[in-house]
Design an enzyme around this catalytic site. Structure first.
Site, PDB file in Angstrom:
ATOM      1  N   HIS A 149       1.852  11.590  -7.486  1.00 55.38           N
ATOM      2  CA  HIS A 149       2.092  10.173  -7.191  1.00 55.38           C
ATOM      3  C   HIS A 149       1.105   9.298  -7.950  1.00 55.38           C
ATOM      4  O   HIS A 149       0.077   9.777  -8.441  1.00 55.38           O
ATOM      5  CB  HIS A 149       1.942   9.899  -5.692  1.00 55.38           C
ATOM      6  CG  HIS A 149       3.146  10.304  -4.892  1.00 55.38           C
ATOM      7  ND1 HIS A 149       3.317  11.577  -4.403  1.00 55.38           N
ATOM      8  CD2 HIS A 149       4.243   9.599  -4.507  1.00 55.38           C
ATOM      9  CE1 HIS A 149       4.471  11.639  -3.749  1.00 55.38           C
ATOM     10  NE2 HIS A 149       5.053  10.455  -3.788  1.00 55.38           N
ATOM     11  N   LYS A 153      -1.899   5.777  -4.255  1.00 57.35           N
ATOM     12  CA  LYS A 153      -1.425   6.383  -3.000  1.00 57.35           C
ATOM     13  C   LYS A 153      -2.597   6.859  -2.160  1.00 57.35           C
ATOM     14  O   LYS A 153      -3.535   7.465  -2.667  1.00 57.35           O
ATOM     15  CB  LYS A 153      -0.460   7.545  -3.296  1.00 57.35           C
ATOM     16  CG  LYS A 153       0.130   8.134  -2.018  1.00 57.35           C
ATOM     17  CD  LYS A 153       1.332   9.000  -2.292  1.00 57.35           C
ATOM     18  CE  LYS A 153       1.873   9.630  -1.020  1.00 57.35           C
ATOM     19  NZ  LYS A 153       2.391   8.646  -0.048  1.00 57.35           N
TER      20      LYS A 153
END
Ligand code: NAD
Length: 256
Positions: A149, A153
């Site tokens: 990600h 995040k």
């Protein structure tokens, strides 16, 4: 055509909040009647953004059918409680809840319809089914789960990775999880390696790898844009709007 479902969006200035406002604007079946954010922002794509501290009064004032929440676990619990109080249904996309957080969602679902999913993409729903099938067909294979990600995040591993691990456990029974490896750490039989990578602007990538000495099967999903999550969450909001109180699943929306 039925009147559009009246939607409130929390975390309106966040990555997902902005995406939800833009995707809602392109659809006829939803109307954003309220957008809030904890830090002041005037507007997102022309939609005025109000102060999230005033959420209870704003819910009473704007009378949404459903709130869509992609924020953080602490704020999400607070916003969901406000919806339970106001009789507003909730779609929760936030990830990273602890046990207390999940219990708070359960409690709200006693008063209003509530749907929480760690991933609102149809591709990941298909991946989950494919993983169950592959794990059942290849019982002795080593399994590793890897997710990637963007560098903003917060929770790790991702909610989706945890959901995939639950799917695997459902089929195989609970197994030892090893989060990354370092030093002298040979693989133990039956363990599942879990790896979280954070880099650049990657929207979301999940791989479940199954291998024995002779074969390797890799099941991978890549989200090309946040629009897929926003579209799924708004589909869920439309589906949830006229449900009774209770906890619902994104699979029910996909099967409808
Ligand atoms: P982001 O950091 O870009 O935005 C988060 C928003 O929530 C911001 O507006 C921020 O002000 C607000 N927020 C965060 N913590 C808060 C707090 N404690 N109090 C009040 N407001 C708070 O994050 P994002 O990329 O938009 O992701 C938001 C959440 O959605 C994360 O939990 C992420 O994992 C999840 N997510 C879920 C899916 C899915 O399909 N279920 C898809 C993408 C992201």
């Amino acid at each position: 055509m039925a009147a559009p479902v009246r939607v409130a969006i929390t975390g309106a200035a966040g990555r997902m909040g902005r995406e939800l406002i833009d995707v809602a604007d392109s659809r006829d079946d939803v109307e954003v009647v309220l957008a809030v954010n904890r830090s002041p922002v005037e507007a997102v794509s022309g939609v005025p953004v109000r102060d999230a501290d005033d959420l209870p009064e704003l819910l009473a004032e704007t009378d949404p059918d459903v709130m869509v929440d992609f924020t953080g676990p602490e704020s999400s619990v607070e916003y969901v409680a406000a919806c339970a109080e106001a009789g507003v249904g909730v779609v929760v996309g936030t990830t990273g809840f602890d046990e207390d957080g999940h219990a708070a969602l359960d409690e709200a679902a006693e008063s209003v319809p509530l749907l929480h999913a760690t991933n609102f993409s149809r591709g990941v729903a298909a991946l989950r089914r494919a993983v169950r099938e592959a794990v059942a067909a290849l019982p002795d294979y080593d399994v590793e789960v890897t997710e990637t990600h963007h560098n903003g995040k917060r929770d790790a591993p991702s909610g989706t990775a945890n959901t995939l691990l639950t799917e695997i456990d459902d089929v195989r029974g609970e197994s030892e999880r090893v989060y990354g490896r370092e030093g002298d750490q040979p693989r133990m039989e039956g363990e599942i390696g879990v790896h979280a990578r954070r880099a650049g602007g990657v929207t979301g990538e999940h791989e479940v790898l199954l291998a024995d000495d002779h074969q390797l099967l890799s099941l991978t999903h890549r989200a090309g844009s946040r629009g897929v999550f926003a579209a799924g969450a708004l589909d869920a909001a439309v589906w949830l709007a006229d449900r009774d109180a209770g906890r619902y699943d994104f699979d029910e929306v996909l099967d409808a």
